[in-house]
Design a protein around this motif. Sequence first.
Motif: not given
Length: 335
Positions: A61-68
């Motif tokens: 989920w790194r991209w979703r967490a980083s995006g938020l």
Amino acid sequence: MRGFWRYVAIAIAAIVVLLLTAWGCLAFWYRLPLPLAGKLAAILFLALLGAAALLGLFTKWRWRASGLFAAAMAGILVWWGTIQPQAEGDWATDVSRQVTGEVEGNILTLTNVRNFNWRTRTDFDERWEVRRFDLNELSSLDMFLSYWAGPEMAHLLMSFGFKDGTYLAWSAEVKRSKGGAFSPVADFFKSSPLVIIAADERDIVRLRTNVRGEDVRLYRLNTSPENARKLLLEYVADANALAQSPQFYNSITTNCTTVIVKMMRAAGGSIPFDWRLIANGYLPGYAYDMGALDNRISLEEVKSRASIDEMAQAADTSPEFSDLIRKGVPSMHDK
């Protein structure tokens, strides 16, 4: 090797997230216009986003967490950019006025030159004056360092001397509110405006030596009158600009030393970057290496003879204060 560089990238990303989260939380604490409960809630929310971004670096989920997290930081930066220094306020008396100047031919006229008579930190006679100086009579440039927090950090003053024996000292300071105090951490977060003070040495130097009891050192600079004039006019230009458009004081990027470095570069001086420009308590070593101090004697002797506290206390309110505190201070102009 691919796995190694992946872990390096994750480590760098983690450091960036930690630093941005810490900065954002402190920005909320010092500048968010909410009651205490609202500030704490915002800080907690950002801390949770930062923690989620850190954990996300090790999951799918790194991209979703980083995006938020990136979206939240973008919003914070937009808000941060809207914060502007206030032009009016209930300022402490000694920093309440911004000096301004006009030049006609070789005559410099300054308005709001400070010339207070200090008895204690809170007991003083307030005097703001209009003074005129003949730039053709400018003869010297000196540096004062007032140590208030150990040997690493000092407040820096620059003083311009004229052939008639008068001196004019300049200082970049925090325009603090009444009852407020200087805070290096708070002033990194747009807490206070910058003010440039021009003052009589019996005011601004004596305040530090005789009233506050700070360790003040005087260094006489090996500078030509032409270069001193350029720097003085840069001070005037910056002071006039500040009077028109307020600017925040910043403990790292816009302080008593960095403002002067910027001015000297604008005046055509070569000021190579050096760590001692940040830890400005060590500026004498930098100035000595640059040939700006008397190098006919050792740096240690220059520093030893730079202490003026005893001379200032003996001179006190004497009209000859500026001459008396320079007795024995080494200068390349001495024969």
